[in-house]
Design a protein around this motif. Structure first.
Motif, PDB file in Angstrom:
ATOM      1  N   PHE A  13      -3.135  -8.206  -6.928  1.00 25.55           N
ATOM      2  CA  PHE A  13      -2.612  -7.220  -5.978  1.00 25.55           C
ATOM      3  C   PHE A  13      -3.543  -6.011  -5.960  1.00 25.55           C
ATOM      4  CE2 PHE A  13       0.788  -9.742  -7.587  1.00 25.55           C
ATOM      5  CZ  PHE A  13       1.621  -9.985  -6.500  1.00 25.55           C
ATOM      6  N   ALA A  14      -3.984  -5.629  -4.779  1.00 28.83           N
ATOM      7  CA  ALA A  14      -4.933  -4.514  -4.700  1.00 28.83           C
ATOM      8  C   ALA A  14      -4.247  -3.165  -4.936  1.00 28.83           C
ATOM      9  CB  ALA A  14      -5.614  -4.520  -3.339  1.00 28.83           C
ATOM     10  N   SER A  24      -1.366  -7.437 -15.926  1.00 22.31           N
ATOM     11  CA  SER A  24      -2.318  -6.372 -16.182  1.00 22.31           C
ATOM     12  C   SER A  24      -2.116  -5.293 -15.126  1.00 22.31           C
ATOM     13  CB  SER A  24      -3.731  -6.957 -16.142  1.00 22.31           C
ATOM     14  OG  SER A  24      -4.646  -5.902 -16.090  1.00 22.31           O
ATOM     15  N   LEU A  25      -1.793  -4.072 -15.578  1.00 25.53           N
ATOM     16  CA  LEU A  25      -1.558  -2.963 -14.647  1.00 25.53           C
ATOM     17  C   LEU A  25      -2.752  -2.025 -14.711  1.00 25.53           C
ATOM     18  CD1 LEU A  25       2.172  -2.212 -15.603  1.00 25.53           C
ATOM     19  CD2 LEU A  25       1.362  -3.548 -13.653  1.00 25.53           C
ATOM     20  N   GLY A  26      -3.731  -2.278 -13.862  1.00 20.73           N
ATOM     21  CA  GLY A  26      -4.946  -1.460 -13.862  1.00 20.73           C
ATOM     22  C   GLY A  26      -5.192  -0.929 -12.466  1.00 20.73           C
ATOM     23  N   THR A  27      -6.462  -0.805 -12.102  1.00 24.26           N
ATOM     24  CA  THR A  27      -6.805  -0.376 -10.745  1.00 24.26           C
ATOM     25  C   THR A  27      -6.117  -1.312  -9.763  1.00 24.26           C
ATOM     26  OG1 THR A  27      -8.940   0.271 -11.615  1.00 24.26           O
ATOM     27  CG2 THR A  27      -8.747   0.123  -9.211  1.00 24.26           C
ATOM     28  N   SER A  28      -6.273  -2.615 -10.030  1.00 23.22           N
ATOM     29  CA  SER A  28      -5.447  -3.593  -9.309  1.00 23.22           C
ATOM     30  C   SER A  28      -4.482  -4.182 -10.337  1.00 23.22           C
ATOM     31  CB  SER A  28      -6.330  -4.684  -8.708  1.00 23.22           C
ATOM     32  OG  SER A  28      -7.052  -5.333  -9.733  1.00 23.22           O
ATOM     33  N   ASP A  29      -3.399  -4.764  -9.862  1.00 20.99           N
ATOM     34  CA  ASP A  29      -2.437  -5.419 -10.756  1.00 20.99           C
ATOM     35  C   ASP A  29      -2.639  -6.932 -10.646  1.00 20.99           C
ATOM     36  OD1 ASP A  29      -1.381  -2.940 -11.317  1.00 20.99           O
ATOM     37  OD2 ASP A  29       0.415  -3.183 -10.081  1.00 20.99           O
ATOM     38  N   ALA A  48      -1.441   3.448  -6.073  1.00 20.48           N
ATOM     39  CA  ALA A  48      -0.128   3.635  -5.446  1.00 20.48           C
ATOM     40  C   ALA A  48       0.813   4.361  -6.414  1.00 20.48           C
ATOM     41  CB  ALA A  48       0.450   2.286  -5.030  1.00 20.48           C
ATOM     42  N   ARG A  49       0.749   3.982  -7.711  1.00 24.01           N
ATOM     43  CA  ARG A  49       1.615   4.666  -8.690  1.00 24.01           C
ATOM     44  C   ARG A  49       1.211   6.134  -8.829  1.00 24.01           C
ATOM     45  NH1 ARG A  49       1.194  -0.606 -10.904  1.00 24.01           N
ATOM     46  NH2 ARG A  49      -0.667  -0.162 -12.126  1.00 24.01           N
ATOM     47  N   GLU A  50      -0.107   6.382  -8.817  1.00 29.11           N
ATOM     48  CA  GLU A  50      -0.574   7.768  -8.956  1.00 29.11           C
ATOM     49  C   GLU A  50      -0.125   8.631  -7.777  1.00 29.11           C
ATOM     50  OE1 GLU A  50      -4.807   7.600  -9.670  1.00 29.11           O
ATOM     51  OE2 GLU A  50      -4.487   6.426 -11.508  1.00 29.11           O
ATOM     52  N   TRP A  85       1.599  -0.834   0.544  1.00 27.13           N
ATOM     53  CA  TRP A  85       0.276  -1.267   0.996  1.00 27.13           C
ATOM     54  C   TRP A  85      -0.573  -0.062   1.406  1.00 27.13           C
ATOM     55  CZ3 TRP A  85       3.042  -5.361   4.523  1.00 27.13           C
ATOM     56  CH2 TRP A  85       3.562  -6.374   3.700  1.00 27.13           C
ATOM     57  N   TYR A  86      -0.908   0.782   0.441  1.00 22.42           N
ATOM     58  CA  TYR A  86      -1.677   1.988   0.754  1.00 22.42           C
ATOM     59  C   TYR A  86      -3.137   1.666   1.047  1.00 22.42           C
ATOM     60  CZ  TYR A  86       2.447   4.572  -0.514  1.00 22.42           C
ATOM     61  OH  TYR A  86       3.726   5.062  -0.529  1.00 22.42           O
ATOM     62  N   VAL A  87      -3.674   0.601   0.419  1.00 25.19           N
ATOM     63  CA  VAL A  87      -5.013   0.097   0.775  1.00 25.19           C
ATOM     64  C   VAL A  87      -4.823  -1.347   1.222  1.00 25.19           C
ATOM     65  CG1 VAL A  87      -6.244   1.608  -0.838  1.00 25.19           C
ATOM     66  CG2 VAL A  87      -5.491  -0.641  -1.623  1.00 25.19           C
ATOM     67  N   PRO A  88      -5.821  -1.954   1.915  1.00 27.01           N
ATOM     68  CA  PRO A  88      -5.646  -3.341   2.357  1.00 27.01           C
ATOM     69  C   PRO A  88      -5.206  -4.213   1.177  1.00 27.01           C
ATOM     70  CG  PRO A  88      -7.684  -2.442   3.237  1.00 27.01           C
ATOM     71  CD  PRO A  88      -7.143  -1.420   2.284  1.00 27.01           C
ATOM     72  N   GLU A  89      -4.196  -5.034   1.397  1.00 27.45           N
ATOM     73  CA  GLU A  89      -3.611  -5.788   0.279  1.00 27.45           C
ATOM     74  C   GLU A  89      -4.142  -7.226   0.265  1.00 27.45           C
ATOM     75  OE1 GLU A  89      -1.493  -4.895  -2.545  1.00 27.45           O
ATOM     76  OE2 GLU A  89      -2.406  -6.844  -2.824  1.00 27.45           O
ATOM     77  N   ILE A  90      -4.337  -7.737  -0.967  1.00 24.50           N
ATOM     78  CA  ILE A  90      -4.764  -9.128  -1.139  1.00 24.50           C
ATOM     79  C   ILE A  90      -3.542 -10.049  -1.073  1.00 24.50           C
ATOM     80  CG2 ILE A  90      -5.787 -10.769  -2.788  1.00 24.50           C
ATOM     81  CD1 ILE A  90      -7.385  -8.399  -3.984  1.00 24.50           C
TER      82      ILE A  90
END
Ligand code: ADP
Ligand code: XUL
Length: 549
Positions: free
Chosen positions: A339-340, A301-306, A345-347, A379-384
């Motif tokens: 994945f957060a 699922s490729l959304g806000t998080s993947d 990141a794509r945008e 890792w543009y925002v803290p990553e899970i």
């Protein structure tokens, strides 16, 4: 002819999907969504979440979820469907969130007045303290329980022991750490609590007019359930809060018939005594709603998080501690890695090449696979996955040749990370069902196919969690009626990808990415301070694939 209702109470909205089954014909006849912020502004949520001074805290009002249920069922009553044929209802809810009901709640559930709306009967407005022992429910976005995670981990004998027992190491958003924090910071409120529900079992309880069970799919998101035995783990309960066993509902299989729709809903909305089937979490419901009812299929699922998830026959636990094993509503297990750094990141890279998705696709098409040896950990925002508390992208290998190469770097970096962090599931992926907003992009799906060496199909169902819940209601109703149906049959024709959307892997490139996987892993290890400089390994791969990369 029969109708089955699936509801999905997500972070931002409540969605209803009605499935019509008539002999061998089945189709979705109604899809309806209510956005919390818009339809219920008096709760003052933003995107379904209450404002908080503490950025680590994320809470939502459980009375809002109840009021939304009342509204959506009344809107269904007004639809053109003859709901006298409604046979069963099930649901999906955001995972991990917990609802705290005060002493006496059980009897109040069974004695609601059908002449009055639901929410006012659960307590005085937003401070619904009479029915709830806690008016604000912690939800999955909450990250305020690090100390509780540490304490629970210590008490059960370490992170690996907790993961082996419950399917996941301790995570801040999981319910056990959240309960521990509540018992510690509000012992009076905890003492007043008769029952602690998940969002899923809370909403099922409202429908059935009695405390509902928790299913293994959602129960495994708590750090409290013995994953293999599918019952509460005494060790984990002990590590979490005093007297917890008495406050939790029992765990029962996902197809449990909780009881008929209570007289409240029957009289209030003219609905029949349909079976209420145990609710589950949104990810377990999406597993069914995207047709992943056998091993070897994965959904991305490729959304806000993947996220990447798939069914597992055996409960194999991630030794690296980043993935989760949940119960699957089919009675099996499911692996999930989150994945957060997804769409944002794509945008960011899209904006670098002109701001449109066409420019983004164009950039992917004109840059070479392997990207000339540029590797990005986005890792543009803290990553899970992996756990990265201090954000910041990490670049390795040859410098990027510009914005177009940056686009390729982010997509390759994400796909390689997803492949690397799903190996632990031990499933040979032969086909991927791609969902979420970015799955409309065929050029992204091509990189996905090349990296995984698997066919990728686009999956259209926007409401896969609600659809999964409706399919679960049908499955359970058939089972209760003594006929039973194979899961493959239940999902056929409904939870299926778009056949014409097939994207095939390109053989030479799969070999290239197979070589890049360990190199990316070396970059990750280096970035986390656990490994040597990966530069020589990157150069070696470039040399080997000189014609390709
Ligand atoms: P959410 O997780 O919030 O439900 P969605 O699954 O709806 O998110 O995905 C929304 C995202 O999809 C947008 O933020 C956007 O980045 C992305 N998106 C939309 N169209 C495209 C496209 N053509 N290519 C890549 N990404 C896209
Ligand atoms: C899964 C998770 C999220 C929520 C979203 O572990 O935290 O996917 O279920 O609703």
């Amino acid at each position: 002819m029969a109708f089955y209702l699936g509801l999905d109470s997500s972070t931002q909205s409540l969605t209803a999907v009605v499935l019509q089954v008539d002999g061998d014909a089945r189709r979705v006849v109604l899809e309806h969504r209510l956005e919390f912020d818009e339809a219920l502004p008096h709760y003052a949520t933003r995107r379904g979440v209450l404002l908080s001074d503490d950025p680590l805290v994320a809470e939502a009002p459980p009375a809002m979820w109840a009021e939304a249920l009342d509204l959506v069922l009344s809107e269904l009553k007004d639809s053109r469907l003859d709901l006298a044929h409604l046979r069963a209802i099930s649901g999906s809810a955001q995972q991990h969130g917990s609802v705290y009901l005060a002493r006496g709640a059980g009897s109040r559930l069974s004695s609601l007045d059908p002449v009055r709306p639901l929410a006012p009967q659960l307590g005085p407005g937003r401070d619904a303290t009479a029915f709830f022992s806690r008016a604000r429910s912690p939800i999955w976005m909450d990250a305020s329980t690090t100390a509780d995670c540490e304490a629970i981990t210590r008490a059960v004998g370490g992170a690996q022991a907790l993961a082996e027992l419950t399917g996941s190491r301790a995570f801040e958003r999981f319910t056990g750490p959240q309960i521990r924090k509540f018992a510690r910071t509000d012992p009076g409120g905890y003492a007043r609590t008769e029952r602690i529900h998940l969002v899923s079992s809370f909403l099922a309880s409202l429908l059935a007019g009695r405390h509902a069970v928790i299913d293994p799919g959602d129960g495994s998101g708590m750090n409290l359930m013995d994953l293999r035995a599918r019952r509460w783990s005494p060790v984990a309960l002990e590590a979490t809060a005093p007297g917890l066993a008495d406050k939790l509902p029992p765990i029962a299989e996902s197809w449990t018939d909780v009881g008929p729709l209570s007289p409240y809903w029957q009289r209030r909305h003219g609905l029949p005594a349909a079976r209420v089937i145990a609710w589950s979490g949104d990810n377990p419901c999406s597993l069914v709603g995207t047709g992943l009812v056998r091993e070897g299929l994965a959904a991305i699922s490729l959304g806000t998080s993947d996220t990447i998830f798939g069914l597992m026959r055996e409960p194999r636990v991630d030794p690296t501690g980043t993935g989760h094993v949940f119960g699957a509503p089919t009675g099996h297990y499911m692996g999930l890695t989150c994945f957060a750094n997804g769409s944002l990141a794509r945008e960011r890279m899209r904006d670098g090449v002109g701001g449109g998705w066409t420019d983004f696709s164009e950039a992917l098409r004109r840059t070479p696979p392997g990207n000339g040896g540029t590797i990005l950990l986005p890792w543009y925002v803290p990553e899970i996955t992996p756990h990265v508390a201090t954000p910041g992208p990490r670049w390795y290998g040859r410098p990027s040749s510009g914005p177009a190469a940056d686009v390729r770097a982010v997509v390759e970096g994400q796909m390689l990370a997803m492949a690397a962090h799903s190996f632990w599931m031990g499933v040979q992926v032969t086909a991927i069902h791609a969902t979420g907003g970015a799955s409309v992009n065929a050029d992204i799906l091509q990189v996905m196919a090349d990296v995984f060496g698997a066919d990728v199909f686009r999956f259209e169902a926007g409401n896969s969690a609600a659809l999964g819940a409706a399919l679960r209601a049908w499955h359970a109703d058939e089972l209760a009626g003594g006929t039973g149906r194979e899961w493959e049959d239940i999902v056929a024709g409904l939870a299926e990808p778009v056949a014409s959307s097939r994207v095939r892997p390109r053989p030479g490139l799969t070999a290239l990415y197979a070589d890049l996987l360990p190199v990316r892993a070396a970059c990750e290890a280096h970035a986390l301070g656990r490994g040597p400089d990966p530069a020589p390994a990157i150069e070696a791969v470039l040399h080997r694939h000189a014609g390709n990369a």
